[in-house]
Enzyme design. Structure first.
Site, PDB file in Angstrom:
ATOM      1  N   ALA A   1       4.765  24.956  60.849  1.00  0.00           N
ATOM      2  CA  ALA A   1       5.950  24.110  60.691  1.00  0.00           C
ATOM      3  C   ALA A   1       5.989  23.617  59.244  1.00  0.00           C
ATOM      4  O   ALA A   1       5.003  23.719  58.507  1.00  0.00           O
ATOM      5  CB  ALA A   1       5.899  22.927  61.650  1.00  0.00           C
ATOM      6  N   LYS A   2       7.097  23.110  58.838  1.00  0.00           N
ATOM      7  CA  LYS A   2       7.213  22.511  57.504  1.00  0.00           C
ATOM      8  C   LYS A   2       8.423  21.589  57.502  1.00  0.00           C
ATOM      9  O   LYS A   2       9.359  21.785  58.272  1.00  0.00           O
ATOM     10  CB  LYS A   2       7.403  23.606  56.445  1.00  0.00           C
ATOM     11  CG  LYS A   2       7.047  23.190  55.049  1.00  0.00           C
ATOM     12  CD  LYS A   2       5.566  23.363  54.755  1.00  0.00           C
ATOM     13  CE  LYS A   2       5.216  22.971  53.348  1.00  0.00           C
ATOM     14  NZ  LYS A   2       3.836  23.327  53.012  1.00  0.00           N
TER      15      LYS A   2
END
Ligand code: NAD
Length: 431
Positions: free
Chosen positions: A120-121
């Site tokens: 994720a980011k």
């Protein structure tokens, strides 16, 4: 029957096919690895689109009383192997396609080193330097509240990235905890030690770079002690890696940072330079080495070259000049695909970022585990576990590279994509 009504499109409709940026590079990497995935390749489309992309409006009252709006993102690329994990970046150029690529590379990195996380980011499109600490606190808190719908200690765990810090993580943890009505230390990593942060986290990425370099040296029959090293970036990652090389008896002969480049054939005393940088905020003016031009940095002859500053530093413009045996990527994406091909043709052995800079997320994993058990390990224990995990990760990727006669980068993608898609297949599709 299903083939007639197939609705898979090559790109999500919200992307501009003419300007894919980093996401376009990531898609090329997936195409390159697909032939090695065997029967799992039927699932490969799942890697070409993020599982979930959230765009949020972040309205904030500035110190002068006006209201500003910022665009924030949190992308969960893949959660087949565990909760999402990846940093939050504050930068004026952040956009959805970039956050998607960074999230996807986190899926690859976490799977390549076998951490039980997906990728994720997050990011906010903001020039953080233009705002006061109080304004940034309000931005961070509102953003956290907006993405609070999808983050959580067992859902998605943010961490610091460009222009965010342990203080940012403290604000995120506090906001999430206030909204949940319970102190949730495990919702973010990279926190201050006083809030459940981990010992060894600050040095972890540089230490991991050094461990990966030592493993690569073993494969090439090279001794680290007495070797020549050039390092670009003398911050958290480059400074730590340079110090560990120096303490092992290597000669760090050239260093570049945002202030310029210095060179000393006999080796630079890294402890002295670290003290100097603390007082002068840069390496220029350090008298025990000569100043050379930034361009000349790339042609300094070395055994190890460590780019540990920014992305896209090694390009078709300087790849031909490079005279090194082992390139160990400290930064994320420091080598463009074209430069990668040139260096590979020249026989440079490249240890890719998804392996070599995974030390940071590895100790973030340790932090998350410690927060869950409320039991904290010594720094020595953390460093030992980090080194073991990095060595094992390097070895499994190196074995796959030898088996398929491919680069370490392709091998890391083979290992990672296989792990992700095996998890995908065994879980099956819901509903
Ligand atoms: P940092 O801010 O501590 O240090 C960055 C260094 O790069 C500084 O010495 C700076 O002077 C230098 N630099 C900046 N612009 C430059 C330029 N144009 N030319 C040459 N040098 C320049 O950052 P960091 O935490 O050491 O991160 C460095 C890289 O490693 C980034 O790409 C980051 O995404 C990546 N990375 C960091 C971590 C981590 O845990 N810190 C983890 C994984 C990847």
């Amino acid at each position: 029957m299903t083939s007639e009504i197939s609705t898979s499109h090559p790109l999500p409709s919200y992307l501009n096919p003419n300007d894919l940026g980093a996401w376009g590079i990531y898609l090329q990497q997936i195409d390159r690895v697909t032939p090695y995935l065997g029967s799992l390749s039927r699932w490969v489309e799942t890697l070409k689109r993020p599982k979930r992309s959230l765009i949020v409006d972040v309205p904030v009252e500035l110190d002068n009383g006006t209201i500003a709006h910022f665009e924030g993102y949190r992308v969960q690329h893949n959660t087949s192997r565990g909760p999402g994990k990846g940093g939050v970046r504050f930068h004026q150029d952040v956009c959805l396609a970039e956050v998607m690529a960074l999230a996807a590379w986190m899926s690859i990195k976490n799977a390549a080193v076998n951490l039980p996380f997906g990728g994720a980011k997050g990011g906010i499109r903001i020039d953080a330097r233009k705002y006061s600490k109080k304004e940034l606190e309000r931005v961070t808190r509102r953003y956290t509240s907006e993405i609070g719908l999808i983050i959580g200690p067992t859902k998605d765990i943010p961490a610091p990235d460009v222009n965010t810090s342990p203080q940012t993580m403290a604000w995120m943890m506090d906001t999430y905890s206030m909204n949940e009505g319970a102190t949730a230390t495990g919702v973010v990593t990279g926190k201050p030690i006083s809030l459940g942060g981990s010992l060894g986290r600050v040095e972890a990425t540089g230490r991991g770079v050094f461990v990966a370099a030592c493993e690569a040296a073993k494969d090439l029959g090279l001794s680290v002690s007495g070797s020549r090293v050039a390092v670009q970036g003398f911050g958290n990652v480059g400074g730590t890696a340079a110090r560990l090389f120096h303490e092992t008896g290597a000669k760090v002969v050239a260093i570049q940072d945002h202030t310029g480049t210095i060179h000393n054939e006999n080796g630079i005393n890294i402890h002295d330079l670290l003290n100097y940088v603390e007082d002068h905020a840069g390496i220029m003016g350090f008298t025990e080495a000569a100043a050379i031009s930034n361009e000349d940095f790339w042609s300094v002859s070395s055994d190890f070259l460590i780019p540990a500053a920014l992305e896209s530093q090694i390009t078709i413009k300087n790849a031909d000049q490079i005279k090194t045996k082992i390139l160990v990527e400290g930064a994320n994406g420091p080598t463009t695909p074209e430069a990668d091909d040139i260096l590979t043709r020249k026989g440079v052995y490249i240890v890719p970022d998804v392996i070599s800079n995974a030390g940071g997320v590895t100790v973030s994993y340790f932090e998350w585990v410690q927060d869950f058990s409320s039991f904290f390990w010594s720094e020595e224990e953390i460093n030992q576990r980090l080194e073991r995990l990095m060595r094992d990760a390097y070895r499994s990727v190196s074995n796959v590279a030898k088996h398929h006669q491919v680069s370490l980068r392709t091998a890391a993608f083979i290992v990672a994509c296989t792990r992700i898609l095996e998890a995908r297949e065994v879980r099956g599709l819901y509903p």
